[in-house]
Write an enzyme that holds these catalytic residues in place. Structure first.
Site, short mmCIF file in Angstrom:
data_model
loop_
_atom_site.label_atom_id
_atom_site.label_comp_id
_atom_site.label_asym_id
_atom_site.label_seq_id
_atom_site.Cartn_x
_atom_site.Cartn_y
_atom_site.Cartn_z
N SER A 37 15.99 29.31 7.20
CA SER A 37 16.97 29.26 6.12
C SER A 37 17.86 28.02 6.21
O SER A 37 19.03 28.06 5.84
CB SER A 37 17.82 30.53 6.12
OG SER A 37 18.36 30.78 7.39
N ARG A 77 31.52 39.21 2.32
CA ARG A 77 31.36 38.34 1.15
C ARG A 77 31.35 39.18 -0.12
O ARG A 77 30.61 40.16 -0.22
CB ARG A 77 30.07 37.52 1.24
CG ARG A 77 30.08 36.49 2.34
CD ARG A 77 28.81 35.68 2.37
NE ARG A 77 28.77 34.80 3.53
CZ ARG A 77 27.72 34.09 3.90
NH1 ARG A 77 26.60 34.13 3.18
NH2 ARG A 77 27.75 33.33 4.97
N ASP A 109 27.11 24.21 7.66
CA ASP A 109 26.29 24.63 8.79
C ASP A 109 24.79 24.58 8.52
O ASP A 109 23.98 24.77 9.43
CB ASP A 109 26.69 26.03 9.28
CG ASP A 109 26.45 27.13 8.26
OD1 ASP A 109 26.07 26.83 7.12
OD2 ASP A 109 26.65 28.32 8.62
N ARG A 110 24.39 24.30 7.28
CA ARG A 110 22.96 24.20 6.96
C ARG A 110 22.61 22.75 6.62
O ARG A 110 23.49 21.94 6.33
CB ARG A 110 22.60 25.12 5.80
CG ARG A 110 22.88 26.57 6.10
CD ARG A 110 22.34 27.50 5.03
NE ARG A 110 22.77 28.87 5.28
CZ ARG A 110 22.09 29.95 4.93
NH1 ARG A 110 20.94 29.82 4.30
NH2 ARG A 110 22.56 31.16 5.20
N SER A 131 29.61 30.44 2.55
CA SER A 131 28.50 29.58 2.94
C SER A 131 27.88 28.86 1.75
O SER A 131 28.54 28.11 1.06
CB SER A 131 27.45 30.40 3.70
OG SER A 131 26.45 29.56 4.25
#
Length: 626
Positions: free
Chosen positions: A438, A91, A353-354, A184
């Site tokens: 998280s 990233r 994904d969160r 993300s």
């Protein structure tokens, strides 16, 4: 004289096959895919997408193979610093990835790191969260994959595939692996972040044995193998062939939705959402989950269309920060805490994904969320009705899940931060449900955390609790479920303080100072009113493959079960994020309604004092409090 070669002749914005004999087959788009528009920023594709190779050689690119009319060019390059690949891939800021050969070098280094049998003539998956630079990057990845002998690539329409969907597609289609273009929960846009990672054939992130090899190969790379083919049209579902290499553009929703329908009782959830006395809202944060929200929540589960907010994926996430927490999802929080707010609210992040779960004026911490799901899964979720193999959490996540595992007599694992550690346990058949503080929650249906899975799990629990509730009777609410859980298992008060984009030097010195403090600490030491049980820098030995991971977080654990943990996050693109975790267990039901910040204040003050955080970072207060 430095050599600079631009691949303008085949990196173009329009689909223009060079050879008249290249077959092109375009099928109609799947009806499952929602109609949405990906925002376009003004840019010249030729400038942004061009791969430039710099070398001390003055030679021109050489054609190294031309099978079935595909010309493969070998382009000289040289190593580029700063391509260390972490738990979530690579990233950086977009402007870094746009440097000549930056992305191309990393992609080639990845192929150089894989055994040929893991990709030669094989099948790979490619998709991303729709952020800025994904479209250009997708074309680069496709061409380098073809140049290295990949047989076929499956790409989500418009380059869209959530991280959970990539994992699902890899597993269903038995692919060799897949690329995920995402940073993300980090912001997107020309001035912000971009990222890339590779998942293996099980659908899980590549292990450190591979990411370490990738980094090593970025330090010695000398050539890029790239196919001389035109850009592929990713706007329509269908197959494009170039000799023996093909690209299939797929509906990004169908495989993933099909899997979810085998996990959950959609009719049960639909019966809840369609109730006139139940109000549901989902904030997609202008991220990739917007592409899935309408087909799943509206079309399948009968939620109203206006229950989906920020549902159009945008390249800059609507100038927002697609991180579902109380700070960055403040619009949703405001709605849920308003007078007469909805009964259930949820949000997902950049790559889907969160998750964040809210009830009316009630926030469910991620640590509590995974514990509640685990405690109710067997009754409420068909996928788990026969058995739950085991439970696991990341080390910084609160011990709420531990207590569920103990009560239900289930195997339990504590792992470092990083979903790949869960994946090993899942592949070995040892783990069913897991989570991270998280905002990551998931199960062994795939090998990534899964935001929409968590939302459906919660809806399943609420639906199950209300299946016999008649119209006019009070519904069992989100807060009812959580408070009942606390009454049964006790409450783990938990908070995380994030200090984002700190100067790396100061942050690293703070961790070094804490490690020195560890060497002097011993059981029985007093820290105010707290008595030390042990202090360490978390080390994990994988029970599956025996691998050892060290220095995963400095822990101070006290005799009453309270914990203070310090970590530096590796998921940002600039500076360092210092994370401080504070936890205290409270068995007394009469104290469960105390605000977490009040209950934890003595421990928070101790955490900041012990670490000398202000002295090392200069920060007066955290960027985010969870």
């Amino acid at each position: 004289m430095a050599f600079c070669y631009r691949l303008d002749n085949f990196i173009i914005s329009a689909f223009k096959p060079k050879h008249s004999n290249v077959p092109l087959s375009i099928h109609h788009s799947s009806s499952n895919f929602p109609s949405f528009k990906v925002q376009n920023f003004p840019f010249r594709v030729r400038y942004n997408s061009a791969i430039r190779a710099t070398s001390s050689s003055s030679s021109t690119p050489t054609t190294i193979a031309e099978p079935n009319d595909i010309k493969i060019n070998s382009i000289p390059t040289k190593p580029i610093e700063g391509q260390k690949t972490g738990t979530s891939g690579l990233r950086k800021k977009v402007k870094v990835f746009k440097q000549e050969n930056y992305l191309a070098n990393w992609i080639q280094a990845l192929f150089n790191s894989l055994p040929p049998e893991d990709y030669k003539n094989g099948l790979l998956v490619l998709g991303g969260d729709g952020r800025y630079f994904n479209k250009e990057a997708a074309q680069i990845i496709i061409k380098i994959a073809a140049g290295n002998g990949v047989g076929k690539i499956l790409v989500g329409k418009e380059g869209i595939l959530s991280t959970p969907a990539v994992s699902a597609v890899i597993r269903k289609r038995e692919a060799n692996g897949g690329f995920i273009m995402s940073a993300s929960h980090n912001p997107g846009g020309p001035e912000y972040d971009w990222g890339i990672k590779f998942n293996y054939s099980s659908g899980q992130p590549a292990p450190e044995s591979i990411t370490d090899k990738i980094y090593g190969n970025t330090l010695s790379i000398s050539e890029i193998k790239i196919a001389d083919i035109p850009d592929v049209d990713l706007s329509n579902v269908g197959v494009t062939k170039f000799g023996s290499f093909s690209v299939e553009v797929i509906d990004p929703v169908s495989d993933y939705l099909e899997l979810l329908e085998t996990v959950f009782d959609f009719q049960l959830i639909k019966s809840l959402i369609s109730r006139p006395d139940f109000r549901f809202t989902f904030d997609a944060m202008h991220a990739v989950a917007g592409a899935y929200a309408t087909p799943i929540f509206v079309d399948k589960l009968s939620a109203s269309l206006d229950s989906i907010s920020n549902g159009i994926p945008l390249e800059d996430f609507g100038h927002g920060h697609p991180d579902p927490n109380l700070t960055y999802a403040k619009d949703l929080v405001k709605i849920m805490y308003a007078e007469n707010g909805p009964d259930f609210g949820a949000a997902s992040d950049g790559d889907g994904d969160r998750n964040m779960i809210l009830g009316t004026s009630f926030f469910v911490t991620p640590s509590d969320s995974v514990a509640v799901i685990a405690a109710n899964a067997k009754e409420a979720i068909p996928y788990f009705k026969d058995s739950i193999k085991g439970l696991a959490r990341s080390m910084p996540t609160s011990g709420a899940l531990d207590r569920v595992a103990e009560k239900l007599n289930l195997p339990f694992f504590e792992v470092p931060t990083g979903w790949k550690f869960f994946g090993n346990l899942m592949d070995a058949g040892n783990l069913s449900i897991c989570g991270e503080e998280s905002f990551g929650t998931g199960s062994d249906h795939i090998r990534e955390k899964d935001g929409i899975w968590a939302v459906l799990a919660w809806l399943s629990i609420i639906a199950h609790r209300n299946k016999d509730t008649k119209p006019g009777e009070k519904l069992v609410s989100v807060s009812d479920v959580v408070k009942e859980h606390w009454a049964t298992y006790g409450r783990n008060f938990f908070s995380r303080y994030d200090y984002e984009e700190c100067e790396s030097e100061g942050a690293n010195k703070m961790i070094e100072y804490l490690r020195e403090l560890l060497s002097k600490s011993k059981p029985g030491d007093k820290y105010g009113s707290y008595v030390l049980q042990f202090a360490d820098d978390f080390t994990y030995t994988d029970p599956v493959d025996g691998s050892v991971v060290s220095k995963q977080g400095v822990r101070f654990v006290f005799t009453d079960g309270s914990r203070i943990i310090y970590r530096l996050s590796g998921t940002g693109s600039a500076g360092a994020t210092v994370r401080v975790y504070i936890e205290q267990f409270e068995p007394d039901v009469s104290k469960h309604d105390v605000d977490a910040q009040i209950a934890l204040k003595p421990l928070i003050d101790l955490a900041l004092s012990v670490s000398k955080l202000k002295d090392f970072t200069g920060r007066e207060k955290p960027t985010v409090i969870t």
